[in-house]
Design a protein around this motif. Structure first.
Motif, PDB file in Angstrom:
ATOM      1  N   VAL A   1     -69.163-113.097 -10.452  1.00 23.68           N
ATOM      2  CA  VAL A   1     -67.862-112.876  -9.813  1.00 23.68           C
ATOM      3  C   VAL A   1     -66.948-112.159 -10.795  1.00 23.68           C
ATOM      4  CG1 VAL A   1     -65.930-113.955  -8.617  1.00 23.68           C
ATOM      5  CG2 VAL A   1     -68.223-114.965  -8.466  1.00 23.68           C
ATOM      6  N   PHE A   2     -66.209-111.177 -10.268  1.00 22.71           N
ATOM      7  CA  PHE A   2     -65.257-110.437 -11.100  1.00 22.71           C
ATOM      8  C   PHE A   2     -64.112-111.371 -11.502  1.00 22.71           C
ATOM      9  CE2 PHE A   2     -61.731-107.291 -11.589  1.00 22.71           C
ATOM     10  CZ  PHE A   2     -62.261-106.603 -12.673  1.00 22.71           C
ATOM     11  N   SER A   3     -63.806-111.395 -12.793  1.00 20.18           N
ATOM     12  CA  SER A   3     -62.843-112.374 -13.318  1.00 20.18           C
ATOM     13  C   SER A   3     -61.397-111.894 -13.269  1.00 20.18           C
ATOM     14  CB  SER A   3     -63.207-112.714 -14.770  1.00 20.18           C
ATOM     15  OG  SER A   3     -63.195-111.543 -15.579  1.00 20.18           O
ATOM     16  N   GLU A   4     -61.142-110.632 -12.967  1.00 22.36           N
ATOM     17  CA  GLU A   4     -59.768-110.114 -12.953  1.00 22.36           C
ATOM     18  C   GLU A   4     -59.478-109.387 -11.640  1.00 22.36           C
ATOM     19  OE1 GLU A   4     -59.199-107.728 -16.418  1.00 22.36           O
ATOM     20  OE2 GLU A   4     -59.576-109.376 -17.828  1.00 22.36           O
ATOM     21  N   PRO A   5     -59.493-110.097 -10.506  1.00 26.31           N
ATOM     22  CA  PRO A   5     -59.244-109.428  -9.216  1.00 26.31           C
ATOM     23  C   PRO A   5     -57.817-108.936  -9.059  1.00 26.31           C
ATOM     24  CG  PRO A   5     -59.382-111.799  -8.916  1.00 26.31           C
ATOM     25  CD  PRO A   5     -59.759-111.536 -10.337  1.00 26.31           C
TER      26      PRO A   5
END
Length: 257
Positions: free
Chosen positions: A167-171
């Protein structure tokens, strides 16, 4: 090995008619002949399925033609870079990263709300949209080591199986934007080709050959509750044609090109 009684009777008749030397020749029994007929028919079915797949690819590769004028069909929503990120030093890096995890959603409503029933009343709730969370295999294959630093592991359960996703940590670097979904082109359609494909599909379905093809491809039937109705009046096909004739027709269609 014990032979069937009919085999002894056939051997005795052949020996009386042609002599003892007939035993050295390869003479097939009725059971062997019947089995060969079934094998030959299965080969014809597989060839018909192979030719049909070629027609599918041919129809898919016909290309596109522009629509004049184009028309709007609902709305589409996707992620873009925020203004401060787009003007920053890492704008190119995050733009390339966004192309790999971006998602596009479509709706007839511009506000992208969905109708649900809450306490007996119909209400409109906001529709959620998230970035892609690639699996372990695609993550290691398509993302560079520098890009992998912006993801964290998360285990998810889907269809009864647990798998690892990233999962991308900086949406917060991305924001959603809504645009009209414009249709500016359409697929080129060949009426003769589409008619031949449809007639072949109806022929296979009408005679319940799809079940046999499924077993030949995978060794078993994919759906236990699949039923074929040979008396369906909705399917129209030529009763005089058999599998070899359909093969000849499809081959002639392919050789014309």
């Amino acid at each position: 090995m014990v032979k069937h009684a009919s085999t002894f009777i056939m051997d005795t008749k052949l020996i009386k008619q042609f002599g003892a030397k007939i035993g050295s020749y390869r003479i097939r029994t009725e059971r062997q002949k019947k089995r060969l007929r079934y094998k030959d028919f299965d080969k014809q079915l597989l060839e018909l399925d192979f030719r049909l797949n070629i027609l599918y690819k041919k129809r898919w590769n016909l290309g596109w033609e522009p629509l004049t004028p184009p028309f709007q069909r609902g709305w589409k929503r996707f992620f873009v870079l925020k203004e401060d990120v787009a003007t920053g030093k890492q704008a190119v890096f995050f733009e390339q990263l966004l192309k790999k995890i971006n998602t596009t959603d479509y709706s007839w409503r511009k506000d992208f709300t969905i109708k649900k029933r809450k306490r007996g009343r119909k209400v409109y709730l906001a529709k959620e949209q998230h970035l892609q969370a690639p699996g372990e295999r695609n993550f290691k294959k398509h993302f560079s080591p520098q890009e992998q630093l912006f993801f964290y592991e998360q285990w998810r359960t889907q269809y009864g199986y647990r798998s690892k996703h990233f999962v991308f940590s900086e949406p917060w670097r991305f924001t959603l934007t809504v645009q009209p979904h414009m249709i500016s082109k359409k697929r080129i359609i060949d009426p003769e080709l589409s008619s031949l494909i449809k007639q072949t599909e109806q022929y296979l379905e009408k005679n319940c050959y799809n079940r046999r093809l499924a077993k030949l491809r995978a060794g078993r039937l994919g759906y236990k509750h699949y039923r074929c109705d040979p008396k369906s009046k909705e399917l129209i096909f030529s009763k005089k044609k058999n599998v070899p004739q359909w093969l000849d027709e499809i081959k002639s269609e392919q050789f014309e090109d």
